[in-house]
Design an enzyme around this catalytic site. Structure first.
Site, PDB file in Angstrom:
ATOM      1  N   ASN A 146       0.922  -1.047   0.156  1.00 35.00           N
ATOM      2  CA  ASN A 146      -0.195   0.085   0.101  1.00 35.00           C
ATOM      3  C   ASN A 146       0.968   1.210   0.079  1.00 35.00           C
ATOM      4  OD1 ASN A 146      -1.989   2.241   0.582  1.00 35.00           O
ATOM      5  ND2 ASN A 146      -2.173   1.343   2.494  1.00 35.00           N
ATOM      6  N   LYS A 204       0.248   4.293  -0.288  1.00 38.77           N
ATOM      7  CA  LYS A 204      -0.643   5.317   0.278  1.00 38.77           C
ATOM      8  C   LYS A 204      -0.547   6.571  -0.714  1.00 38.77           C
ATOM      9  CE  LYS A 204      -0.204   3.277   4.922  1.00 38.77           C
ATOM     10  NZ  LYS A 204      -0.237   3.247   6.065  1.00 38.77           N
ATOM     11  N   HIS A 238      -9.691   0.976   4.865  1.00 35.98           N
ATOM     12  CA  HIS A 238      -7.981   1.297   5.482  1.00 35.98           C
ATOM     13  C   HIS A 238      -8.324   2.081   6.749  1.00 35.98           C
ATOM     14  CE1 HIS A 238      -4.110   2.472   6.388  1.00 35.98           C
ATOM     15  NE2 HIS A 238      -3.828   1.637   5.877  1.00 35.98           N
ATOM     16  N   GLU A 288      -6.675   4.518   7.709  1.00 35.84           N
ATOM     17  CA  GLU A 288      -6.528   5.926   7.597  1.00 35.84           C
ATOM     18  C   GLU A 288      -7.730   6.494   7.099  1.00 35.84           C
ATOM     19  OE1 GLU A 288      -2.730   5.283   5.576  1.00 35.84           O
ATOM     20  OE2 GLU A 288      -1.876   4.969   7.529  1.00 35.84           O
ATOM     21  N   GLU A 293      -5.566  -5.146  10.925  1.00 36.33           N
ATOM     22  CA  GLU A 293      -4.487  -3.988  10.890  1.00 36.33           C
ATOM     23  C   GLU A 293      -4.727  -3.451  12.198  1.00 36.33           C
ATOM     24  OE1 GLU A 293      -2.514  -3.148   7.059  1.00 36.33           O
ATOM     25  OE2 GLU A 293      -4.217  -1.487   7.338  1.00 36.33           O
ATOM     26  N   GLY A 345       2.199   2.198  10.707  1.00 38.92           N
ATOM     27  CA  GLY A 345       3.363   3.392  10.837  1.00 38.92           C
ATOM     28  C   GLY A 345       4.027   3.861  11.619  1.00 38.92           C
ATOM     29  N   SER A 359       3.565  -2.281  10.111  1.00 33.48           N
ATOM     30  CA  SER A 359       4.808  -2.050  10.463  1.00 33.48           C
ATOM     31  C   SER A 359       5.556  -3.481  10.018  1.00 33.48           C
ATOM     32  CB  SER A 359       5.116  -1.818  11.888  1.00 33.48           C
ATOM     33  OG  SER A 359       4.766  -0.455  12.194  1.00 33.48           O
TER      34      SER A 359
HETATM   35  P1  PGA Z   1       3.004   0.135   7.558  1.00 38.88           P
HETATM   36  O1  PGA Z   1       1.417   0.474   7.032  1.00 38.88           O
HETATM   37  O2  PGA Z   1       3.427  -1.078   7.215  1.00 38.88           O
HETATM   38  O3  PGA Z   1       3.411   1.485   7.194  1.00 38.88           O
HETATM   39  O4  PGA Z   1       2.672   0.099   9.090  1.00 38.88           O
HETATM   40  C1  PGA Z   1       0.348  -0.737   6.803  1.00 38.88           C
HETATM   41  C2  PGA Z   1      -0.716  -0.253   6.357  1.00 38.88           C
HETATM   42  O5  PGA Z   1      -1.201   0.938   6.584  1.00 38.88           O
HETATM   43  O6  PGA Z   1      -1.465  -1.086   5.588  1.00 38.88           O
END
Ligand code: PGA
Length: 254
Positions: A9, A11, A94, A96, A164, A170, A210
Protein backbone atom coordinates in the site's frame (compact mmCIF):
# COMPACT_ATOMS: atom_id res chain seq x y z
CA UNK A 1 -4.45 -22.75 2.85
CA UNK A 2 -4.83 -19.91 0.37
CA UNK A 3 -1.82 -18.80 -1.65
CA UNK A 4 -0.08 -16.17 0.47
CA UNK A 5 -0.63 -12.60 -0.58
CA UNK A 6 1.67 -9.63 -0.13
CA UNK A 7 0.08 -6.29 -0.93
CA UNK A 8 2.04 -3.05 -0.98
CA UNK A 9 0.00 0.00 0.00
CA UNK A 10 1.92 2.99 -1.29
CA UNK A 11 -0.57 5.41 0.29
CA UNK A 12 -0.11 9.05 -0.85
CA UNK A 13 3.44 8.56 -2.06
CA UNK A 14 5.16 8.60 -5.47
CA UNK A 15 4.56 10.77 -8.51
CA UNK A 16 3.39 9.00 -11.66
CA UNK A 17 6.97 8.78 -12.87
CA UNK A 18 8.29 7.50 -9.55
CA UNK A 19 5.50 4.95 -9.37
CA UNK A 20 6.41 3.53 -12.78
CA UNK A 21 10.07 3.28 -11.78
CA UNK A 22 9.25 1.65 -8.43
CA UNK A 23 6.87 -0.86 -10.01
CA UNK A 24 9.42 -1.82 -12.67
CA UNK A 25 12.05 -2.30 -9.95
CA UNK A 26 9.70 -4.50 -7.92
CA UNK A 27 8.93 -6.54 -11.02
CA UNK A 28 12.64 -7.18 -11.56
CA UNK A 29 13.33 -7.85 -7.90
CA UNK A 30 10.65 -10.52 -7.50
CA UNK A 31 11.02 -12.10 -10.94
CA UNK A 32 11.15 -15.85 -10.57
CA UNK A 33 9.59 -15.89 -7.09
CA UNK A 34 6.59 -18.18 -7.10
CA UNK A 35 3.97 -19.40 -4.64
CA UNK A 36 2.93 -15.91 -3.55
CA UNK A 37 0.52 -13.34 -4.98
CA UNK A 38 1.98 -9.84 -5.14
CA UNK A 39 -0.24 -6.77 -5.40
CA UNK A 40 0.88 -3.15 -5.74
CA UNK A 41 -1.55 -0.43 -4.67
CA UNK A 42 -0.31 2.91 -5.95
CA UNK A 43 -2.24 6.20 -5.91
CA UNK A 44 -5.12 6.23 -8.44
CA UNK A 45 -3.36 8.47 -10.94
CA UNK A 46 -0.42 6.07 -11.16
CA UNK A 47 -2.39 2.86 -11.58
CA UNK A 48 -2.18 2.79 -15.38
CA UNK A 49 1.55 3.50 -15.25
CA UNK A 50 2.09 0.72 -12.71
CA UNK A 51 -0.06 -1.70 -14.71
CA UNK A 52 2.13 -0.98 -17.74
CA UNK A 53 5.32 -1.41 -15.74
CA UNK A 54 4.34 -4.85 -14.39
CA UNK A 55 2.87 -6.15 -17.64
CA UNK A 56 4.01 -9.66 -18.46
CA UNK A 57 4.61 -10.48 -14.78
CA UNK A 58 2.22 -12.08 -12.29
CA UNK A 59 2.17 -8.87 -10.19
CA UNK A 60 -1.34 -7.50 -9.80
CA UNK A 61 -2.45 -3.93 -9.31
CA UNK A 62 -4.81 -2.77 -6.57
CA UNK A 63 -6.59 0.48 -5.71
CA UNK A 64 -6.41 2.05 -2.26
CA UNK A 65 -10.09 2.95 -2.15
CA UNK A 66 -13.19 3.36 -4.33
CA UNK A 67 -16.71 4.75 -4.27
CA UNK A 68 -19.70 2.41 -4.15
CA UNK A 69 -21.47 3.99 -7.15
CA UNK A 70 -20.42 3.49 -10.77
CA UNK A 71 -20.84 7.17 -11.69
CA UNK A 72 -22.45 10.38 -10.67
CA UNK A 73 -22.00 13.66 -8.85
CA UNK A 74 -19.30 12.56 -6.41
CA UNK A 75 -16.52 15.09 -6.83
CA UNK A 76 -13.06 13.68 -6.39
CA UNK A 77 -14.17 10.05 -6.16
CA UNK A 78 -13.19 7.06 -8.30
CA UNK A 79 -15.74 4.41 -9.20
CA UNK A 80 -15.57 0.63 -9.51
CA UNK A 81 -16.47 0.93 -13.20
CA UNK A 82 -13.35 3.07 -13.66
CA UNK A 83 -11.22 0.47 -11.90
CA UNK A 84 -12.47 -2.47 -13.94
CA UNK A 85 -9.76 -3.56 -16.34
CA UNK A 86 -7.18 -1.48 -14.49
CA UNK A 87 -6.84 -3.58 -11.35
CA UNK A 88 -8.04 -6.76 -9.64
CA UNK A 89 -7.89 -5.67 -6.00
CA UNK A 90 -9.16 -2.75 -3.99
CA UNK A 91 -8.40 -1.88 -0.37
CA UNK A 92 -11.54 -0.86 1.51
CA UNK A 93 -11.85 0.45 5.04
CA UNK A 94 -8.20 1.25 5.64
CA UNK A 95 -7.90 2.78 9.11
CA UNK A 96 -6.53 6.02 7.66
CA UNK A 97 -9.78 6.43 5.75
CA UNK A 98 -11.84 5.47 8.77
CA UNK A 99 -9.91 8.04 10.85
CA UNK A 100 -9.61 10.92 8.35
CA UNK A 101 -12.78 10.47 6.30
CA UNK A 102 -15.04 8.97 8.94
CA UNK A 103 -15.61 5.75 6.99
CA UNK A 104 -17.89 3.44 8.96
CA UNK A 105 -18.30 -0.33 8.76
CA UNK A 106 -21.58 0.33 6.95
CA UNK A 107 -19.84 2.36 4.26
CA UNK A 108 -17.01 -0.17 4.00
CA UNK A 109 -19.65 -2.87 3.56
CA UNK A 110 -21.27 -0.96 0.68
CA UNK A 111 -17.88 -0.62 -0.96
CA UNK A 112 -16.97 -4.27 -0.42
CA UNK A 113 -20.28 -5.51 -1.84
CA UNK A 114 -19.94 -3.24 -4.84
CA UNK A 115 -16.34 -4.34 -5.41
CA UNK A 116 -17.44 -8.00 -5.46
CA UNK A 117 -20.32 -7.22 -7.82
CA UNK A 118 -17.81 -5.47 -10.08
CA UNK A 119 -15.45 -8.44 -10.21
CA UNK A 120 -12.88 -6.78 -7.93
CA UNK A 121 -11.33 -8.41 -4.87
CA UNK A 122 -11.85 -6.23 -1.80
CA UNK A 123 -9.11 -6.23 0.83
CA UNK A 124 -11.28 -5.39 3.84
CA UNK A 125 -9.29 -3.77 6.66
CA UNK A 126 -10.28 -4.09 10.30
CA UNK A 127 -8.41 -3.39 13.52
CA UNK A 128 -8.63 -1.83 16.95
CA UNK A 129 -7.10 1.44 18.16
CA UNK A 130 -4.63 1.45 21.05
CA UNK A 131 -7.17 2.47 23.67
CA UNK A 132 -9.44 -0.42 22.71
CA UNK A 133 -6.59 -2.87 23.09
CA UNK A 134 -5.57 -1.37 26.41
CA UNK A 135 -9.13 -1.92 27.57
CA UNK A 136 -9.01 -5.54 26.37
CA UNK A 137 -11.72 -4.89 23.81
CA UNK A 138 -9.81 -5.80 20.64
CA UNK A 139 -11.76 -9.02 20.03
CA UNK A 140 -15.18 -7.44 20.41
CA UNK A 141 -14.21 -4.40 18.30
CA UNK A 142 -12.86 -6.55 15.46
CA UNK A 143 -15.81 -8.99 15.67
CA UNK A 144 -18.28 -6.13 15.33
CA UNK A 145 -16.31 -4.65 12.48
CA UNK A 146 -16.04 -7.93 10.57
CA UNK A 147 -19.78 -8.55 10.98
CA UNK A 148 -20.58 -5.03 9.76
CA UNK A 149 -18.20 -5.15 6.81
CA UNK A 150 -19.45 -8.59 5.66
CA UNK A 151 -23.18 -7.88 6.06
CA UNK A 152 -25.06 -9.34 3.09
CA UNK A 153 -21.97 -10.98 1.59
CA UNK A 154 -22.85 -14.64 1.22
CA UNK A 155 -19.84 -16.03 -0.60
CA UNK A 156 -16.19 -16.04 0.47
CA UNK A 157 -15.07 -15.96 -3.14
CA UNK A 158 -12.71 -13.07 -3.98
CA UNK A 159 -12.65 -11.82 -0.38
CA UNK A 160 -9.51 -10.80 1.46
CA UNK A 161 -9.49 -9.61 5.07
CA UNK A 162 -6.61 -7.67 6.62
CA UNK A 163 -6.16 -7.40 10.37
CA UNK A 164 -4.45 -4.09 10.93
CA UNK A 165 -4.19 -2.92 14.52
CA UNK A 166 -4.24 0.86 14.21
CA UNK A 167 -1.54 1.27 16.85
CA UNK A 168 0.88 -0.76 14.73
CA UNK A 169 0.40 1.16 11.47
CA UNK A 170 3.28 3.41 10.54
CA UNK A 171 4.61 3.31 14.10
CA UNK A 172 7.43 0.80 13.69
CA UNK A 173 5.74 -1.14 16.49
CA UNK A 174 4.36 -4.30 14.91
CA UNK A 175 1.96 -6.56 16.77
CA UNK A 176 3.76 -9.61 18.12
CA UNK A 177 3.23 -12.77 16.12
CA UNK A 178 1.12 -14.14 19.00
CA UNK A 179 -1.10 -11.06 19.04
CA UNK A 180 -1.45 -11.10 15.25
CA UNK A 181 -2.16 -14.86 15.17
CA UNK A 182 -4.80 -14.58 17.90
CA UNK A 183 -6.68 -11.94 15.96
CA UNK A 184 -6.27 -13.73 12.62
CA UNK A 185 -7.67 -16.87 14.27
CA UNK A 186 -10.62 -14.85 15.55
CA UNK A 187 -11.26 -13.56 12.03
CA UNK A 188 -11.02 -17.14 10.70
CA UNK A 189 -13.63 -18.27 13.26
CA UNK A 190 -15.93 -15.44 12.22
CA UNK A 191 -15.46 -16.39 8.57
CA UNK A 192 -16.17 -20.03 9.46
CA UNK A 193 -19.44 -19.07 11.18
CA UNK A 194 -20.46 -17.25 8.03
CA UNK A 195 -19.09 -19.37 5.19
CA UNK A 196 -18.28 -22.76 6.74
CA UNK A 197 -14.85 -24.22 7.23
CA UNK A 198 -13.93 -24.71 3.58
CA UNK A 199 -15.11 -21.24 2.68
CA UNK A 200 -13.24 -19.62 5.54
CA UNK A 201 -10.07 -21.51 4.69
CA UNK A 202 -10.12 -20.05 1.18
CA UNK A 203 -10.04 -16.41 2.34
CA UNK A 204 -6.56 -14.90 2.72
CA UNK A 205 -6.30 -13.25 6.13
CA UNK A 206 -3.47 -10.73 6.09
CA UNK A 207 -1.67 -8.94 8.86
CA UNK A 208 -0.73 -5.27 8.45
CA UNK A 209 1.12 -2.82 10.69
CA UNK A 210 4.87 -2.12 10.53
CA UNK A 211 5.64 -5.30 8.59
CA UNK A 212 9.26 -5.40 7.42
CA UNK A 213 11.83 -7.93 6.30
CA UNK A 214 12.86 -8.58 9.93
CA UNK A 215 9.46 -9.47 11.35
CA UNK A 216 7.66 -11.00 8.37
CA UNK A 217 9.05 -14.53 8.80
CA UNK A 218 7.57 -14.93 12.25
CA UNK A 219 4.27 -13.37 11.21
CA UNK A 220 3.95 -15.44 8.03
CA UNK A 221 4.70 -18.64 9.98
CA UNK A 222 1.47 -18.25 11.97
CA UNK A 223 -1.21 -20.72 10.90
CA UNK A 224 -3.93 -18.13 10.28
CA UNK A 225 -1.81 -15.41 8.67
CA UNK A 226 -1.76 -15.70 4.90
CA UNK A 227 0.38 -12.71 4.07
CA UNK A 228 0.76 -9.03 4.71
CA UNK A 229 -0.51 -5.60 3.83
CA UNK A 230 2.67 -3.55 3.79
CA UNK A 231 2.81 0.24 3.99
CA UNK A 232 6.14 1.99 4.56
CA UNK A 233 8.33 -0.98 3.64
CA UNK A 234 6.56 -1.38 0.29
CA UNK A 235 8.20 1.85 -0.91
CA UNK A 236 11.61 0.27 -0.56
CA UNK A 237 12.27 -2.23 -3.36
CA UNK A 238 14.76 -4.36 -1.44
CA UNK A 239 12.63 -4.52 1.70
CA UNK A 240 9.50 -5.35 -0.25
CA UNK A 241 11.20 -8.00 -2.37
CA UNK A 242 12.64 -9.56 0.80
CA UNK A 243 9.18 -9.62 2.38
CA UNK A 244 7.83 -11.42 -0.70
CA UNK A 245 10.69 -13.93 -0.78
CA UNK A 246 10.63 -14.64 2.94
CA UNK A 247 6.85 -15.15 2.91
CA UNK A 248 6.97 -17.74 0.17
CA UNK A 249 9.92 -19.50 1.83
CA UNK A 250 8.19 -19.67 5.20
CA UNK A 251 4.91 -20.83 3.72
CA UNK A 252 6.36 -23.49 1.47
CA UNK A 253 8.40 -24.96 4.30
CA UNK A 254 5.48 -25.09 6.77
P1 PGA B 1 2.80 0.27 7.67
O1 PGA B 1 1.33 0.46 7.04
O2 PGA B 1 3.36 -0.99 7.09
O3 PGA B 1 3.55 1.51 7.22
O4 PGA B 1 2.63 0.20 9.13
C1 PGA B 1 0.49 -0.63 6.90
C2 PGA B 1 -0.82 -0.19 6.31
O5 PGA B 1 -1.24 0.93 6.55
O6 PGA B 1 -1.48 -0.96 5.59
Amino acid sequence: MPIPLIAGNWKMNTTVREAGILAAAVKDAVAGVSGVDVVLCPPFISMAEVAKAVEGSPIQVGAQNMHYEDKGAFTGEVSPAMLQGLCRYVIVGHSERRRDFAESDELVNRKARKALESGLKPIICVGEVLEERQQGREESVVSTSVAGCLEGIDSPENLVVAYEPVWAIGTGLSATSDQAQAMAALIRRLLTDRFGQGGAASVPVLYGGSVNSDNVAELAAQPDIDGALVGGASLNVDQFADIVRITTRVRTSS
